[in-house]
Design a protein around this motif. Structure first.
Motif, PDB file in Angstrom:
ATOM      1  N   VAL A  56       0.855  -1.175   0.000  1.00 27.96           N
ATOM      2  CA  VAL A  56       0.000   0.000   0.000  1.00 27.96           C
ATOM      3  C   VAL A  56       0.897   1.233   0.000  1.00 27.96           C
ATOM      4  CG1 VAL A  56      -1.863   1.228   1.142  1.00 27.96           C
ATOM      5  CG2 VAL A  56      -1.753  -1.269   1.273  1.00 27.96           C
ATOM      6  N   CYS A  57       0.699   2.056  -1.015  1.00 30.13           N
ATOM      7  CA  CYS A  57       1.545   3.236  -1.211  1.00 30.13           C
ATOM      8  C   CYS A  57       0.631   4.344  -1.699  1.00 30.13           C
ATOM      9  CB  CYS A  57       2.628   2.878  -2.240  1.00 30.13           C
ATOM     10  SG  CYS A  57       3.855   4.134  -2.509  1.00 30.13           S
TER      11      CYS A  57
ATOM     12  N   ARG B 251       0.649   7.708  -1.193  1.00 31.97           N
ATOM     13  CA  ARG B 251       1.300   8.896  -1.758  1.00 31.97           C
ATOM     14  C   ARG B 251       2.341   8.445  -2.766  1.00 31.97           C
ATOM     15  NH1 ARG B 251       4.406  13.505   1.720  1.00 31.97           N
ATOM     16  NH2 ARG B 251       5.096  14.808  -0.025  1.00 31.97           N
TER      17      ARG B 251
ATOM     18  N   VAL C 220      12.000  -1.214  -1.452  1.00 27.67           N
ATOM     19  CA  VAL C 220      11.602  -0.355  -0.340  1.00 27.67           C
ATOM     20  C   VAL C 220      12.851  -0.064   0.498  1.00 27.67           C
ATOM     21  CG1 VAL C 220      10.184  -0.175   1.723  1.00 27.67           C
ATOM     22  CG2 VAL C 220       9.247  -1.228  -0.336  1.00 27.67           C
TER      23      VAL C 220
ATOM     24  N   LEU D 196       9.363   3.863  -1.671  1.00 31.89           N
ATOM     25  CA  LEU D 196       9.468   2.985  -2.832  1.00 31.89           C
ATOM     26  C   LEU D 196      10.378   3.679  -3.841  1.00 31.89           C
ATOM     27  CD1 LEU D 196       8.228   0.362  -4.125  1.00 31.89           C
ATOM     28  CD2 LEU D 196       6.511   1.853  -5.160  1.00 31.89           C
TER      29      LEU D 196
ATOM     30  N   ILE E  93       5.751   7.027  -0.982  1.00 33.40           N
ATOM     31  CA  ILE E  93       6.024   6.801   0.447  1.00 33.40           C
ATOM     32  C   ILE E  93       5.139   5.644   0.881  1.00 33.40           C
ATOM     33  CG2 ILE E  93       5.919   7.795   2.764  1.00 33.40           C
ATOM     34  CD1 ILE E  93       6.459  10.529   1.558  1.00 33.40           C
ATOM     35  N   VAL E  94       5.751   4.586   1.400  1.00 36.46           N
ATOM     36  CA  VAL E  94       5.010   3.383   1.769  1.00 36.46           C
ATOM     37  C   VAL E  94       4.179   3.659   3.026  1.00 36.46           C
ATOM     38  CG1 VAL E  94       5.262   0.965   2.444  1.00 36.46           C
ATOM     39  CG2 VAL E  94       6.790   1.948   0.717  1.00 36.46           C
ATOM     40  N   ASP E  95       2.893   3.257   3.005  1.00 37.00           N
ATOM     41  CA  ASP E  95       2.012   3.532   4.146  1.00 37.00           C
ATOM     42  C   ASP E  95       2.504   2.841   5.412  1.00 37.00           C
ATOM     43  OD1 ASP E  95       0.592   4.521   1.962  1.00 37.00           O
ATOM     44  OD2 ASP E  95      -1.340   4.072   2.881  1.00 37.00           O
TER      45      ASP E  95
ATOM     46  N   TRP F  26       5.526  -0.280   6.642  1.00 33.74           N
ATOM     47  CA  TRP F  26       6.543  -1.268   6.285  1.00 33.74           C
ATOM     48  C   TRP F  26       7.142  -1.859   7.537  1.00 33.74           C
ATOM     49  CZ3 TRP F  26       7.508  -3.747   1.961  1.00 33.74           C
ATOM     50  CH2 TRP F  26       8.682  -4.490   1.838  1.00 33.74           C
TER      51      TRP F  26
END
Lengths: 83, 83, 83, 83, 83
Positions: free
Chosen positions: A11-12, A14, B3, B50, B75-77, B79
């Motif tokens: 889930v990304c 932005r 990532v 990412l 920007i990964v929500d 991780w």
């Protein structure tokens, strides 16, 4: 190309415009190396998939200007990880 | 794509024209490998982002002729680094 | 380019259109690293083949828009794996 | 991109036309890996420099058709090698 | 780019048309990694040569559509392998 296993979704929220709304999958190699691929085929978690890098990855997407460097390009019928 | 975590800014005053005035971030992988990416999204230190390589990196920049081979594309929500 | 050994065929029924109906071979390096290549020459299992990556791989295919990043571009006359 | 240290010049009198008369520098990573880059900025031995690979390397050169796959694209103001 | 040593010729009679009749050399890095390069300069066995990858490799060839991803682009005047 390589054969990797889908282990999760990424889930990304932005993201840059060039990534559009493409689905992203977290993949893992047999050696445990983790990477992220764009997924034009809808590969479910657990499947072993064929992936391509670089320009080939973009040729796998419906829109070849999609900003990806790794794309799932097929679902392998049968894959036996090395023992 | 991969990532990676933002760990610092990179100050590089003397640079070639093709790099323009783009922001540069120092990134680190879970294995401790350090690299430098151009940043079109403004990712703060500490975030997991990412990144894409090669031509895909340039497609992530507002100007696709920016001289980069690694760009932050999201920007990964959430991780969870491997334990 | 690298010299790798053909160890198997890869069956991948569900694939993106860009991959067409090209034959896929599972290859292994002398160090045991496994990869998958498109095969325009019909290389049989057991043979040592020359492979090229990236754009060069596409130039090896009859259709240079084939979505591949690794292609067999020749069959090596004789190869002696390192002892 | 990566940050590498200039450790020497490379003298290569016999070269293909595509390499022109560009200056070549021997670079070393913190891990001791050695590579060679074209240098459009005139980076002196001892400096830590930012390098780019592939097409990005060519975009760093005054002539983007220069036959290089690694180019110095900036001199880092300050770099602290990992302890 | 990298500096590698020519250790042999590669005979590859059956090859794709894109590879033409170009000379192929087996190269070895200081660490013992073996690769194969197209050779537009006629580098003899034993010499340390400068090689370029990807699109740069094709720019080193007389015909830039030659299907190669690694090409010799110069013969190094003097190279001292790391002790």
């Amino acid at each position: 190309m390589e054969v990797l296993q889908v282990i999760d979704d990424l889930v990304c929220t932005r993201r840059v415009p060039g990534l559009g709304a493409v689905s992203l999958r977290v993949l893992q190699s047999e050696q445990g190396v983790v990477s992220v691929a764009s997924d034009p085929v809808g590969a479910p978690v657990g499947k072993w998939v064929l992936v391509a890098t670089g320009t080939a990855a973009r040729l796998a997407m419906p829109d070849p200007l999609t900003m990806t460097d790794l794309a799932i390009c097929g679902i392998v019928d049968h894959w036996e990880p090395a023992p």
